[in-house]
Design an enzyme around this catalytic site. Structure first.
Site, PDB file in Angstrom:
ATOM      1  N   GLU A 270       8.414  -8.056  -1.921  1.00 38.16           N
ATOM      2  CA  GLU A 270       7.578  -8.424  -0.611  1.00 38.16           C
ATOM      3  C   GLU A 270       8.018  -9.594   0.063  1.00 38.16           C
ATOM      4  OE1 GLU A 270       3.651  -8.226  -2.493  1.00 38.16           O
ATOM      5  OE2 GLU A 270       3.485  -6.000  -2.492  1.00 38.16           O
TER       6      GLU A 270
ATOM      7  N   TYR B  89       3.771  -0.904   1.934  1.00 35.33           N
ATOM      8  CA  TYR B  89       2.604  -0.206   1.405  1.00 35.33           C
ATOM      9  C   TYR B  89       3.160   1.030   1.011  1.00 35.33           C
ATOM     10  CZ  TYR B  89      -1.544  -3.277   2.430  1.00 35.33           C
ATOM     11  OH  TYR B  89      -2.096  -4.082   2.305  1.00 35.33           O
TER      12      TYR B  89
ATOM     13  N   LYS C 125      -5.285 -10.901   5.634  1.00 26.95           N
ATOM     14  CA  LYS C 125      -4.993  -9.668   6.445  1.00 26.95           C
ATOM     15  C   LYS C 125      -5.911  -9.879   7.677  1.00 26.95           C
ATOM     16  CE  LYS C 125      -4.923  -6.712   2.213  1.00 26.95           C
ATOM     17  NZ  LYS C 125      -5.771  -5.440   1.628  1.00 26.95           N
TER      18      LYS C 125
ATOM     19  N   ASN D 148     -10.497  -6.049   2.520  1.00 28.65           N
ATOM     20  CA  ASN D 148     -10.783  -6.939   1.479  1.00 28.65           C
ATOM     21  C   ASN D 148      -9.868  -8.192   1.582  1.00 28.65           C
ATOM     22  OD1 ASN D 148      -8.240  -5.951   1.281  1.00 28.65           O
ATOM     23  ND2 ASN D 148      -8.524  -5.190  -0.973  1.00 28.65           N
TER      24      ASN D 148
ATOM     25  N   HIS E 219      -4.009  -9.945   0.770  1.00 29.84           N
ATOM     26  CA  HIS E 219      -2.982  -9.266  -0.225  1.00 29.84           C
ATOM     27  C   HIS E 219      -2.259 -10.211  -1.081  1.00 29.84           C
ATOM     28  CE1 HIS E 219      -0.085  -6.414  -1.560  1.00 29.84           C
ATOM     29  NE2 HIS E 219       0.904  -7.485  -1.279  1.00 29.84           N
TER      30      HIS E 219
END
Ligand code: DGI
Length: 148
Positions: free
Chosen positions: A126, A49, A9, A112, A115
């Site tokens: 995805e 998302y 990310k 975080n 992904h």
């Protein structure tokens, strides 16, 4: 062979963790079959998302994931979807075990670092959102016979 979608990310890219993260999956024995540094559009972020559309943090999530470059990858290997999730650690880095990527490098849930697809169905979805079929390579490595 099973495939999964993983993405460093924007926070992970800014913190120069691409090499460290790629290295962990390489050393485990998984095979990289596609990768690109890219800037995610709002449209792609909302599709990626979509399952979180109704959550209160959806707007922040889309804003964050589109805020800078991400490093999108497809990895291949036996049981790679579940094993990559274990190597990433729990969603909230505060609860992620030491030795996992989020446990070692993350601090808060909204930053975080990585992904990873959570099921076969989401991996398929995805991968096709982020990669064209001709961007994914099939190849073998001599060391595969030492791994399997
Ligand atoms: O599959 P994961 O990334 O581990 O977790 P998820 O699919 O439940 O959530 C997707 C992302 O949304 C997660 O990586 C970080 C963000 N997120 C999840 N829960 C919260 C959150 N962000 C905020 N700000 N607050 C949350 O409670």
């Amino acid at each position: 062979m099973e495939r999964t979608f993983l993405m460093v990310k924007p926070d992970g890219v800014q913190r120069q963790l691409i090499g460290e993260i790629v290295s962990r999956f390489e050393k485990k024995g998984f095979r990289l079959v596609g990768a690109k540094l890219m800037q995610i559009s709002t449209e792609l972020a909302e599709k990626h998302y979509a399952e979180h559309k109704e959550r209160p943090f959806f707007g922040d999530l889309v804003e964050f994931i589109t805020s800078g470059p991400v490093f999108a990858m497809v990895w291949e290997g036996e049981n790679v979807i579940a094993t990559a999730r274990q190597m990433m650690g729990k969603t909230n880095p505060a609860e992620a075990a030491p030795g996992t990527i989020r446990g070692d490098y993350g601090m808060i849930v909204s930053k975080n670092i990585i992904h990873g697809s959570d099921s076969e169905e989401s991996a398929k979805r995805e991968i096709s959102l982020f990669f064209r079929e001709d961007e994914l390579l099939s190849y073998s490595r001599p060391l595969d016979s030492s791994i399997y």
